[in-house]
Design an enzyme around this catalytic site. Sequence first.
Site, mmCIF file in Angstrom:
data_model
loop_
_atom_site.group_PDB
_atom_site.id
_atom_site.type_symbol
_atom_site.label_atom_id
_atom_site.label_comp_id
_atom_site.label_asym_id
_atom_site.label_seq_id
_atom_site.Cartn_x
_atom_site.Cartn_y
_atom_site.Cartn_z
ATOM 1 N N LYS A 49 0.736 -1.234 0.269
ATOM 2 C CA LYS A 49 0.260 0.377 -0.312
ATOM 3 C C LYS A 49 1.083 1.037 -0.301
ATOM 4 O O LYS A 49 2.051 1.214 0.333
ATOM 5 C CB LYS A 49 -1.001 -0.322 1.321
ATOM 6 C CG LYS A 49 0.065 0.088 2.258
ATOM 7 C CD LYS A 49 -1.297 0.318 3.851
ATOM 8 C CE LYS A 49 -0.594 0.221 5.504
ATOM 9 N NZ LYS A 49 -1.378 0.141 6.216
ATOM 10 N N ARG A 98 -9.840 0.430 16.040
ATOM 11 C CA ARG A 98 -10.133 1.138 14.339
ATOM 12 C C ARG A 98 -10.756 -0.145 13.814
ATOM 13 O O ARG A 98 -12.042 0.357 13.975
ATOM 14 C CB ARG A 98 -8.613 0.942 13.315
ATOM 15 C CG ARG A 98 -8.750 2.022 12.461
ATOM 16 C CD ARG A 98 -6.835 2.175 12.247
ATOM 17 N NE ARG A 98 -6.471 0.439 11.684
ATOM 18 C CZ ARG A 98 -5.283 0.942 10.831
ATOM 19 N NH1 ARG A 98 -4.031 1.972 10.972
ATOM 20 N NH2 ARG A 98 -4.450 -0.593 10.767
ATOM 21 N N HIS A 128 -5.470 -6.605 13.784
ATOM 22 C CA HIS A 128 -4.160 -5.881 13.736
ATOM 23 C C HIS A 128 -3.276 -5.798 14.811
ATOM 24 O O HIS A 128 -4.069 -5.496 15.518
ATOM 25 C CB HIS A 128 -3.829 -4.781 13.283
ATOM 26 C CG HIS A 128 -3.313 -4.223 12.568
ATOM 27 N ND1 HIS A 128 -2.219 -3.903 11.979
ATOM 28 C CD2 HIS A 128 -2.681 -2.795 12.944
ATOM 29 C CE1 HIS A 128 -0.867 -3.976 11.415
ATOM 30 N NE2 HIS A 128 -1.516 -3.084 12.286
ATOM 31 N N ARG A 184 2.430 -10.727 7.717
ATOM 32 C CA ARG A 184 2.239 -9.324 6.768
ATOM 33 C C ARG A 184 2.842 -8.671 6.386
ATOM 34 O O ARG A 184 2.501 -8.269 7.492
ATOM 35 C CB ARG A 184 1.077 -8.943 6.295
ATOM 36 C CG ARG A 184 -0.224 -8.972 8.061
ATOM 37 C CD ARG A 184 -1.884 -8.308 7.393
ATOM 38 N NE ARG A 184 -2.191 -7.250 8.508
ATOM 39 C CZ ARG A 184 -2.660 -7.816 9.180
ATOM 40 N NH1 ARG A 184 -3.382 -9.762 9.417
ATOM 41 N NH2 ARG A 184 -2.787 -7.523 10.731
ATOM 42 N N TYR A 224 16.714 31.167 4.153
ATOM 43 C CA TYR A 224 15.593 32.084 4.848
ATOM 44 C C TYR A 224 15.825 31.871 6.929
ATOM 45 O O TYR A 224 16.325 31.306 7.390
ATOM 46 C CB TYR A 224 13.988 30.893 4.871
ATOM 47 C CG TYR A 224 13.737 31.200 3.048
ATOM 48 C CD1 TYR A 224 13.307 31.972 3.041
ATOM 49 C CD2 TYR A 224 13.568 29.937 2.639
ATOM 50 C CE1 TYR A 224 12.742 32.264 1.377
ATOM 51 C CE2 TYR A 224 13.537 29.595 1.327
ATOM 52 C CZ TYR A 224 12.886 30.836 1.014
ATOM 53 O OH TYR A 224 12.511 30.813 -1.058
ATOM 54 N N CYS A 238 14.411 24.048 1.998
ATOM 55 C CA CYS A 238 13.390 25.012 1.163
ATOM 56 C C CYS A 238 13.232 23.963 0.499
ATOM 57 O O CYS A 238 12.629 22.516 0.522
ATOM 58 C CB CYS A 238 14.788 25.836 0.210
ATOM 59 S SG CYS A 238 15.660 27.351 0.781
ATOM 60 N N ASP A 273 13.197 23.639 -3.015
ATOM 61 C CA ASP A 273 14.029 22.883 -3.512
ATOM 62 C C ASP A 273 14.765 22.679 -3.866
ATOM 63 O O ASP A 273 15.496 21.742 -4.572
ATOM 64 C CB ASP A 273 13.281 23.441 -5.290
ATOM 65 C CG ASP A 273 12.265 23.787 -5.248
ATOM 66 O OD1 ASP A 273 10.843 23.005 -5.467
ATOM 67 O OD2 ASP A 273 11.884 24.789 -5.658
#
Length: 388
Positions: free
Chosen positions: A39, A137, A171, A230, A271, A318, A320
């Site tokens: 997932k 859950r 679970h 799992r 920054y 930052c 990028d």
Amino acid sequence: MESTLKRTWAEIDLDALAHNYRALRAQMEPRSRFLGVVKADAYGHGAIQISRTLEELGAAYLAISSIDEARELRLAGVHLPILQLGLTPSDQTAAVIENSVTQAVWSEASAMAFSQEAIRAGGRMKVHIKLDTGMSRLGFQCDESHFEQSLEAICRVCGLPGLDVEGAFTHFSVSDEDSESSRDYTLLQHERFETMLRRLAERGVTFSVCHCANSGATVSYTQFAHDMFRPGIITYGIGDQAQLLGLKPVMTLKSVIGVVKDYDPDTTVSYGRTFRTGRPSRIGVLPIGYADGFHRVLSNQWQVWTPYGTAPVAGRICMDMCMIDLTGLPQVGEGDEVEIFGPHNSVNEAAKLAGTISYELTCAVSKRVPRIYKKDGQETARELLLRG
């Protein structure tokens, strides 16, 4: 590597994945089958290539959390059974059936809705009954105050038309924690799971696949193997418990030094001016930022790895880009590769500094970061998920 890709990229080591699969496989009883959890794009590693490799290695099942994730695997030619762990709207029942997906059923109401839609679609939906033994859950509640009510409801669900009830699972919430209270709670969860299975069997309701062992249980509770186990994040060699089994990290996030500049003492960087040089300094600029998944919270905390030593992040990360202090590494310069995290620079430690879990950091590696798949040291595939 093509120059368009030599910015920031993630190398996915399929040999490490195979090593981890075999090590985890050796942990559990031979009769217990391996379910590969893929997932969230295989925790950021790329679900298609990971699923294909697990299928080749002998995994019996895969697990995803949305019907779209299942469609992606089927379109890519993955044939293994797929368990949909998450919430699925009943109006997607036809798509579940068409894609040969096994759906988790978490309540009588959801089962009835799936049953009606399966009949309308003219097919049968394979399902696994989800038992809530203490995760609080999804699932039929198996604590003492709800047990009998859930028992009766599951018996009714197993008789609904249009549903093919194959399995049951639960679970664990703290199987990866080693405190006495966590161990006691995990044992309580498993006792509730087995008690429900036993009581259902007394009513003539049995399952061909029962499973409960997640990553933590695969390491610490091998007696909970049942018919299938799992392991999730641990399959990718991530998490503190991975070290106990000698597992290898599958993902290495890399970037390349684009620019190196010299600065005088008392120069501020990035920054907010949160980093100030205390000496004549060499500062390198990397083309990776928080839009690539390099969390801003690691500003002034993390370091990148080079073959000559580590270089600390200088100033705020930052969108990028980010800066690193290369003052103590005169051998390192423009064009050199660095490891953001991987086998030399553990993502587990980065997660601790960020106040989160390693899952979040690998899942956060964004779609603009190419995945380069390697086997036997050679590139076998690459993926870039941006639209062309």
